[in-house]
Motif scaffolding. Structure first.
Motif, PDB file in Angstrom:
ATOM      1  N   GLN A  19      46.107 -44.536 -19.203  1.00 48.37           N
ATOM      2  CA  GLN A  19      45.944 -43.247 -18.531  1.00 48.37           C
ATOM      3  C   GLN A  19      45.193 -42.221 -19.369  1.00 48.37           C
ATOM      4  OE1 GLN A  19      49.555 -42.520 -15.610  1.00 48.37           O
ATOM      5  NE2 GLN A  19      50.246 -42.461 -17.711  1.00 48.37           N
ATOM      6  N   THR A  20      45.211 -42.394 -20.675  1.00 42.94           N
ATOM      7  CA  THR A  20      44.596 -41.389 -21.556  1.00 42.94           C
ATOM      8  C   THR A  20      43.241 -41.893 -22.044  1.00 42.94           C
ATOM      9  OG1 THR A  20      45.795 -42.305 -23.443  1.00 42.94           O
ATOM     10  CG2 THR A  20      46.847 -40.486 -22.257  1.00 42.94           C
ATOM     11  N   ALA A  21      42.658 -41.195 -23.008  1.00 35.31           N
ATOM     12  CA  ALA A  21      41.332 -41.538 -23.541  1.00 35.31           C
ATOM     13  C   ALA A  21      41.273 -42.992 -24.005  1.00 35.31           C
ATOM     14  CB  ALA A  21      40.993 -40.608 -24.710  1.00 35.31           C
ATOM     15  N   ALA A  22      40.055 -43.517 -24.041  1.00 31.69           N
ATOM     16  CA  ALA A  22      39.845 -44.911 -24.438  1.00 31.69           C
ATOM     17  C   ALA A  22      40.383 -45.169 -25.840  1.00 31.69           C
ATOM     18  CB  ALA A  22      38.361 -45.245 -24.375  1.00 31.69           C
ATOM     19  N   TRP A  23      40.962 -46.344 -26.024  1.00 32.48           N
ATOM     20  CA  TRP A  23      41.440 -46.792 -27.338  1.00 32.48           C
ATOM     21  C   TRP A  23      40.476 -47.867 -27.817  1.00 32.48           C
ATOM     22  CZ3 TRP A  23      46.018 -50.641 -28.132  1.00 32.48           C
ATOM     23  CH2 TRP A  23      46.224 -50.851 -29.508  1.00 32.48           C
ATOM     24  N   LYS A  24      39.745 -47.597 -28.901  1.00 31.04           N
ATOM     25  CA  LYS A  24      38.858 -48.595 -29.502  1.00 31.04           C
ATOM     26  C   LYS A  24      39.693 -49.340 -30.526  1.00 31.04           C
ATOM     27  CE  LYS A  24      34.758 -46.099 -28.415  1.00 31.04           C
ATOM     28  NZ  LYS A  24      33.417 -45.754 -28.701  1.00 31.04           N
ATOM     29  N   ALA A  25      40.254 -50.447 -30.097  1.00 29.79           N
ATOM     30  CA  ALA A  25      41.253 -51.157 -30.888  1.00 29.79           C
ATOM     31  C   ALA A  25      40.623 -52.256 -31.725  1.00 29.79           C
ATOM     32  CB  ALA A  25      42.300 -51.768 -29.952  1.00 29.79           C
ATOM     33  N   THR A  26      41.119 -52.413 -32.930  1.00 31.95           N
ATOM     34  CA  THR A  26      40.717 -53.544 -33.770  1.00 31.95           C
ATOM     35  C   THR A  26      41.607 -54.733 -33.422  1.00 31.95           C
ATOM     36  OG1 THR A  26      42.237 -52.834 -35.515  1.00 31.95           O
ATOM     37  CG2 THR A  26      39.967 -52.035 -35.656  1.00 31.95           C
ATOM     38  N   ALA A  27      41.113 -55.917 -33.748  1.00 24.98           N
ATOM     39  CA  ALA A  27      41.902 -57.126 -33.476  1.00 24.98           C
ATOM     40  C   ALA A  27      43.236 -57.050 -34.208  1.00 24.98           C
ATOM     41  CB  ALA A  27      41.128 -58.366 -33.913  1.00 24.98           C
ATOM     42  N   TRP A  28      44.297 -57.406 -33.504  1.00 27.67           N
ATOM     43  CA  TRP A  28      45.670 -57.514 -34.002  1.00 27.67           C
ATOM     44  C   TRP A  28      46.305 -56.166 -34.366  1.00 27.67           C
ATOM     45  CZ3 TRP A  28      47.548 -61.631 -32.136  1.00 27.67           C
ATOM     46  CH2 TRP A  28      46.729 -62.754 -31.981  1.00 27.67           C
TER      47      TRP A  28
ATOM     48  N   ARG B 231      48.871 -55.665 -27.795  1.00 34.00           N
ATOM     49  CA  ARG B 231      48.297 -56.272 -28.999  1.00 34.00           C
ATOM     50  C   ARG B 231      46.919 -56.837 -28.670  1.00 34.00           C
ATOM     51  NH1 ARG B 231      50.276 -58.698 -33.985  1.00 34.00           N
ATOM     52  NH2 ARG B 231      51.174 -56.657 -34.309  1.00 34.00           N
ATOM     53  N   PRO B 232      45.825 -56.128 -29.027  1.00 34.86           N
ATOM     54  CA  PRO B 232      44.493 -56.694 -28.847  1.00 34.86           C
ATOM     55  C   PRO B 232      44.324 -57.956 -29.702  1.00 34.86           C
ATOM     56  CG  PRO B 232      44.389 -54.333 -29.229  1.00 34.86           C
ATOM     57  CD  PRO B 232      45.788 -54.760 -29.538  1.00 34.86           C
ATOM     58  N   ILE B 233      43.841 -59.016 -29.097  1.00 28.25           N
ATOM     59  CA  ILE B 233      43.640 -60.280 -29.810  1.00 28.25           C
ATOM     60  C   ILE B 233      42.247 -60.282 -30.464  1.00 28.25           C
ATOM     61  CG2 ILE B 233      43.501 -62.794 -29.490  1.00 28.25           C
ATOM     62  CD1 ILE B 233      45.602 -62.326 -27.177  1.00 28.25           C
ATOM     63  N   VAL B 234      41.317 -59.548 -29.869  1.00 26.69           N
ATOM     64  CA  VAL B 234      39.982 -59.327 -30.442  1.00 26.69           C
ATOM     65  C   VAL B 234      39.721 -57.823 -30.418  1.00 26.69           C
ATOM     66  CG1 VAL B 234      39.105 -61.570 -29.657  1.00 26.69           C
ATOM     67  CG2 VAL B 234      38.804 -59.546 -28.215  1.00 26.69           C
ATOM     68  N   ALA B 235      38.736 -57.366 -31.167  1.00 26.30           N
ATOM     69  CA  ALA B 235      38.358 -55.956 -31.091  1.00 26.30           C
ATOM     70  C   ALA B 235      37.928 -55.650 -29.659  1.00 26.30           C
ATOM     71  CB  ALA B 235      37.237 -55.667 -32.066  1.00 26.30           C
ATOM     72  N   CYS B 236      38.463 -54.579 -29.088  1.00 28.39           N
ATOM     73  CA  CYS B 236      38.155 -54.271 -27.692  1.00 28.39           C
ATOM     74  C   CYS B 236      38.387 -52.789 -27.427  1.00 28.39           C
ATOM     75  CB  CYS B 236      38.993 -55.120 -26.739  1.00 28.39           C
ATOM     76  SG  CYS B 236      40.767 -54.873 -26.890  1.00 28.39           S
ATOM     77  N   THR B 237      37.882 -52.326 -26.294  1.00 26.53           N
ATOM     78  CA  THR B 237      38.105 -50.954 -25.863  1.00 26.53           C
ATOM     79  C   THR B 237      38.964 -50.978 -24.610  1.00 26.53           C
ATOM     80  OG1 THR B 237      35.985 -50.241 -26.775  1.00 26.53           O
ATOM     81  CG2 THR B 237      36.995 -48.818 -25.106  1.00 26.53           C
ATOM     82  N   ILE B 238      40.091 -50.279 -24.686  1.00 35.09           N
ATOM     83  CA  ILE B 238      40.980 -50.168 -23.536  1.00 35.09           C
ATOM     84  C   ILE B 238      40.762 -48.774 -22.965  1.00 35.09           C
ATOM     85  CG2 ILE B 238      43.352 -50.314 -22.715  1.00 35.09           C
ATOM     86  CD1 ILE B 238      43.935 -52.110 -25.161  1.00 35.09           C
TER      87      ILE B 238
END
Length: 200
Positions: A124-133, A179-186
């Protein structure tokens, strides 16, 4: 016929006239009464909570039918030393640190000592640029249904640019996390969903 133990189970005395079918029926009725006779129908939550510990066993089931507080009515299971509502099991999870970033939809049930949870979260909030794991705690798991494992990650389905399996849920004894398994943007509107089960 004499009785023995906390539950007063009957047994034939040496002076009793032999009657094996009758004696076994009396014993079976006493055992059935002591362990609750399968799924008991109970009027109120107070009555359920007043059942003596000597008559309770792990996995015992009961249904409250006439409690003045309507939300207390429904199915319960005795687990971890407490009665747990099966009707509202999903309400037992407390919000985790990052729960407010997601719309969380969950449906849970218990079968024996196994919890089954269908979980869908939508950012619902701003994008999360997540790193793997990396991880973001969504829900806190109450002790009475805590998993009997250290940590495990369940693959999930998601509508992310990095692919539908780029993220999962990690379950620990105390929490459920994205838990992002790869780097991704949610991004806002991205969803993550899975069916999860564990023994507790």
């Amino acid at each position: 016929m004499p009785t023995i133990g906390n539950n007063q189970f009957p047994y034939p005395n040496t002076s009793d006239e032999p009657n094996i079918p009758g004696d076994l029926q009396k014993l079976a009725l006493a055992v059935d009464t002591a362990i609750g006779g399968g799924n008991r129908l109970i009027d109120t939550l107070a009555t359920l909570q007043a059942i003596p510990n000597t008559q309770l066993f792990e996995g015992m089931r009961a249904t409250i039918t006439n409690d003045p507080t309507t939300g207390n009515n429904g199915e319960y299971v005795y687990t971890g030393g407490a009665w747990v509502s099966q009707t509202h099991i999903e309400d037992m999870f407390a919000p985790g640190q990052w729960a407010s970033d997601y719309k969380i939809v969950k449906c849970a049930s218990i079968a024996g000592n196994t919890l089954i949870l269908d979980l869908k979260v939508t950012r619902q909030t701003a994008a999360w640029k997540a790193t793997a794991w990396s991880s973001a705690e969504l829900l806190r798991i109450p002790q009475q249904i805590a998993p009997r494992v250290t940590d495990f990650t369940v693959p999930a389905i998601a509508n992310l640019a990095e692919g539908p399996t780029a993220v999962g849920f990690t379950i620990s004894p105390t929490a459920i996390s994205v838990r992002p398994i790869v780097a991704c943007t949610i991004s806002p509107g991205s969803f993550i969903a899975a069916s999860i089960c564990w023994d507790f």
